[in-house]
Design a protein around this motif. Sequence first.
Motif, mmCIF file in Angstrom:
data_model
loop_
_atom_site.group_PDB
_atom_site.id
_atom_site.type_symbol
_atom_site.label_atom_id
_atom_site.label_comp_id
_atom_site.label_asym_id
_atom_site.label_seq_id
_atom_site.Cartn_x
_atom_site.Cartn_y
_atom_site.Cartn_z
ATOM 1 N N TRP A 170 3.568 -50.062 -0.018
ATOM 2 C CA TRP A 170 3.452 -51.319 -0.762
ATOM 3 C C TRP A 170 4.090 -51.179 -2.146
ATOM 4 C CZ3 TRP A 170 -2.500 -50.886 0.091
ATOM 5 C CH2 TRP A 170 -2.777 -50.993 1.454
ATOM 6 N N ALA A 171 3.863 -50.034 -2.785
ATOM 7 C CA ALA A 171 4.398 -49.840 -4.126
ATOM 8 C C ALA A 171 5.921 -49.868 -4.149
ATOM 9 C CB ALA A 171 3.896 -48.519 -4.700
ATOM 10 N N SER A 172 6.552 -49.463 -3.043
ATOM 11 C CA SER A 172 8.018 -49.434 -2.977
ATOM 12 C C SER A 172 8.613 -50.739 -2.453
ATOM 13 C CB SER A 172 8.489 -48.271 -2.101
ATOM 14 O OG SER A 172 8.078 -48.451 -0.754
ATOM 15 N N SER A 173 7.772 -51.720 -2.166
ATOM 16 C CA SER A 173 8.256 -52.996 -1.631
ATOM 17 C C SER A 173 8.965 -53.805 -2.713
ATOM 18 C CB SER A 173 7.077 -53.804 -1.078
ATOM 19 O OG SER A 173 7.449 -55.135 -0.819
ATOM 20 N N CYS A 174 9.999 -54.533 -2.302
ATOM 21 C CA CYS A 174 10.689 -55.409 -3.256
ATOM 22 C C CYS A 174 9.815 -56.592 -3.656
ATOM 23 C CB CYS A 174 12.016 -55.898 -2.665
ATOM 24 S SG CYS A 174 11.877 -56.888 -1.159
ATOM 25 N N LYS A 175 8.763 -56.858 -2.906
ATOM 26 C CA LYS A 175 7.860 -57.947 -3.283
ATOM 27 C C LYS A 175 6.887 -57.506 -4.387
ATOM 28 C CE LYS A 175 8.122 -61.100 0.516
ATOM 29 N NZ LYS A 175 7.394 -62.075 1.316
ATOM 30 N N LYS A 176 6.678 -56.204 -4.511
ATOM 31 C CA LYS A 176 5.858 -55.700 -5.605
ATOM 32 C C LYS A 176 6.705 -55.421 -6.839
ATOM 33 C CE LYS A 176 1.978 -54.196 -5.233
ATOM 34 N NZ LYS A 176 0.635 -54.713 -5.566
ATOM 35 N N ASN A 177 7.946 -54.973 -6.610
ATOM 36 C CA ASN A 177 8.858 -54.663 -7.702
ATOM 37 C C ASN A 177 10.257 -55.091 -7.292
ATOM 38 O OD1 ASN A 177 10.534 -53.549 -9.637
ATOM 39 N ND2 ASN A 177 9.439 -51.591 -9.734
ATOM 40 N N LYS A 178 10.773 -56.131 -7.909
ATOM 41 C CA LYS A 178 12.044 -56.723 -7.491
ATOM 42 C C LYS A 178 13.241 -55.801 -7.703
ATOM 43 C CE LYS A 178 10.557 -61.501 -7.899
ATOM 44 N NZ LYS A 178 10.804 -62.844 -8.472
ATOM 45 N N THR A 179 13.062 -54.720 -8.448
ATOM 46 C CA THR A 179 14.156 -53.760 -8.598
ATOM 47 C C THR A 179 14.270 -52.833 -7.386
ATOM 48 O OG1 THR A 179 12.767 -52.135 -9.742
ATOM 49 C CG2 THR A 179 13.860 -53.809 -11.094
ATOM 50 N N ASN A 180 13.246 -52.813 -6.527
ATOM 51 C CA ASN A 180 13.295 -51.981 -5.329
ATOM 52 C C ASN A 180 14.143 -52.651 -4.246
ATOM 53 O OD1 ASN A 180 11.538 -50.058 -6.403
ATOM 54 N ND2 ASN A 180 9.720 -51.111 -5.615
ATOM 55 N N PRO A 181 14.851 -51.881 -3.435
ATOM 56 C CA PRO A 181 15.572 -52.489 -2.307
ATOM 57 C C PRO A 181 14.590 -53.009 -1.267
ATOM 58 C CG PRO A 181 15.655 -50.089 -2.166
ATOM 59 C CD PRO A 181 15.030 -50.413 -3.492
ATOM 60 N N CYS A 182 14.931 -54.117 -0.627
ATOM 61 C CA CYS A 182 14.074 -54.669 0.421
ATOM 62 C C CYS A 182 14.329 -53.933 1.731
ATOM 63 C CB CYS A 182 14.340 -56.163 0.594
ATOM 64 S SG CYS A 182 13.791 -57.159 -0.803
ATOM 65 N N ARG A 183 13.295 -53.414 2.327
ATOM 66 C CA ARG A 183 13.410 -52.736 3.617
ATOM 67 C C ARG A 183 12.132 -52.933 4.400
ATOM 68 N NH1 ARG A 183 12.440 -46.222 2.959
ATOM 69 N NH2 ARG A 183 10.654 -46.296 1.543
ATOM 70 N N GLY A 184 12.256 -52.863 5.712
ATOM 71 C CA GLY A 184 11.090 -53.007 6.565
ATOM 72 C C GLY A 184 10.237 -51.747 6.541
ATOM 73 N N ALA A 185 8.990 -51.907 6.866
ATOM 74 C CA ALA A 185 8.059 -50.784 6.937
ATOM 75 C C ALA A 185 7.363 -50.805 8.297
ATOM 76 C CB ALA A 185 7.041 -50.868 5.802
ATOM 77 N N PRO A 186 6.723 -49.705 8.694
ATOM 78 C CA PRO A 186 6.111 -49.645 10.022
ATOM 79 C C PRO A 186 4.907 -50.574 10.174
ATOM 80 C CG PRO A 186 6.466 -47.437 9.124
ATOM 81 C CD PRO A 186 6.677 -48.412 7.993
ATOM 82 N N THR A 187 4.644 -50.940 11.407
ATOM 83 C CA THR A 187 3.398 -51.604 11.799
ATOM 84 C C THR A 187 2.397 -50.526 12.184
ATOM 85 O OG1 THR A 187 4.473 -53.624 12.566
ATOM 86 C CG2 THR A 187 2.345 -53.071 13.552
ATOM 87 N N ALA A 188 1.148 -50.696 11.770
ATOM 88 C CA ALA A 188 0.147 -49.668 12.060
ATOM 89 C C ALA A 188 -0.104 -49.530 13.563
ATOM 90 C CB ALA A 188 -1.148 -49.982 11.322
ATOM 91 N N LEU A 189 -0.437 -50.624 14.240
ATOM 92 C CA LEU A 189 -0.719 -50.589 15.673
ATOM 93 C C LEU A 189 0.119 -51.652 16.370
ATOM 94 C CD1 LEU A 189 -2.357 -49.709 18.192
ATOM 95 C CD2 LEU A 189 -4.068 -51.416 17.544
ATOM 96 N N THR A 190 0.887 -51.238 17.376
ATOM 97 C CA THR A 190 1.685 -52.163 18.168
ATOM 98 C C THR A 190 1.312 -52.023 19.632
ATOM 99 O OG1 THR A 190 3.561 -51.969 16.639
ATOM 100 C CG2 THR A 190 4.030 -52.835 18.828
#
Length: 464
Positions: A170-190
């Motif tokens: 979450w801390a590396s998300s572009c939605k938390k910090n707009k200077t971070n690159p936007c990238r997908g992250a894993p789903t916990a349970l699929t």
Amino acid sequence: MDKLFMVSFLGMLMAVYGVSGNMVYANIGVLNELESFDIEEDNEVNVFDIPSWTSERGCKVLVNVDSFGAVGDGISDDTQAFQKAWDIACSTTQSVFLVPQGRQYLVNATKFQGPCKDNLVIQIDGTIVAPDEPNDWDPKFSRAWLDFSKLNGVLFQGHGVIDGSGSKWWASSCKKNKTNPCRGAPTALTIDKSSAVKVKGLKIRNGQQMNFVISQCDSVRVNAVQVSAPGDSPNTDGIHITSSTNVVLQDCKIGTGDDCISIVNGTSNIKMKRIFCGPGHGISIGSLGKDNSTAIVTKVVVDTAILRETANGLRIKTWQGGSGYVRGVRFQNVRMENVSNPIIIDQFYCDSPKSCQNLTSAVEINQVMYRNISGTTKSAKAMKFACSDTVPCSNIVLTNVNLEKKDGTVETYCNSAQGFGYGIVHPSAECLNSHDKDCMVITDPASKVELADPSREEIVHTEL
């Protein structure tokens, strides 16, 4: 619904609003169609409940991950032990894949693949925890942590926890910090490409991105599952359903940083009953139609829910430029508690750092009923129907809706939305019957009398 009453009521609409007789019977047809579909809860998923390791079907074969070298101290890597145990359980009839209680198992991203032998039970009583460092994540599993696929007639159950350890993601998300690159992250349970699956009693928390995804499945029931993540965790949808049919969610408690439940393209026959949502962004159909794509969602029911302190309540959201349709949706018996946007349809959804281009095509939204919806709103716009000028929303039905704002008036906003209401509808939704493309109805909280609005309002494209 009493058809004689509806004929009388809609006949009165003819006199008051000049509606034609053909329109009256068309409205009755819409109501009948919205009332007609339902999903049988008891027989939807043909799986079995097993409270112990034996059943009428015979003895169960217990496959304990500890027997294959799992340490369960939360530090040692237990991935290989889980994989070995899975290979045995999946290939053995009447087996139980057991994650014992009282221990914490560190497991890296893993795909648990079938098909498996009959009557497999996945019993999670302990805690499964993900590595917490995004930089060490295997790039082959960029969007999944625990991925179960190609299963049939499988039961997931237990009182254990699936913990995605998502805080650094979450801390590396572009939605938390707009200077971070936007990238997908894993789903916990699929759970993917599976059928006749039941999930009962598990706790899923702190997903790296989405917490629980049901994808390309048929006949899934989720009972008494709890999903939790902080209210400010980005993109952490609680339960996300995509390309799936005949899914029932019951008695689930969800609090997260995005939609509690999200339903996207290729889904039909989805029923949600006795759902608690908060914090989060509400119960959403969409987003749909991004990048000019085609989306189809049909036959969705929310029956009995509480939404508390959420950014949205009952939401349908689509991007401009898409195509396809959303049809046959029923929201009923829902209580709102201090919700920012209790009822919202937004065909101008734009979750983008740049302004979205105005386009003429849109995902059609038709046959949506809101029945027995009550509670309080944070925002003045208790109901907002922001629909496309070229593909208007149609057959929106409101009955017994009562939304109040503690410290002011409430409003209904319409743009290119058509429908009708009966029974109590507060704030008034006469703008659904208006021929004006863009209008607002404001209701005085004391008298509940419609007031004139001298202003015309632009549609604001925002993501909550």
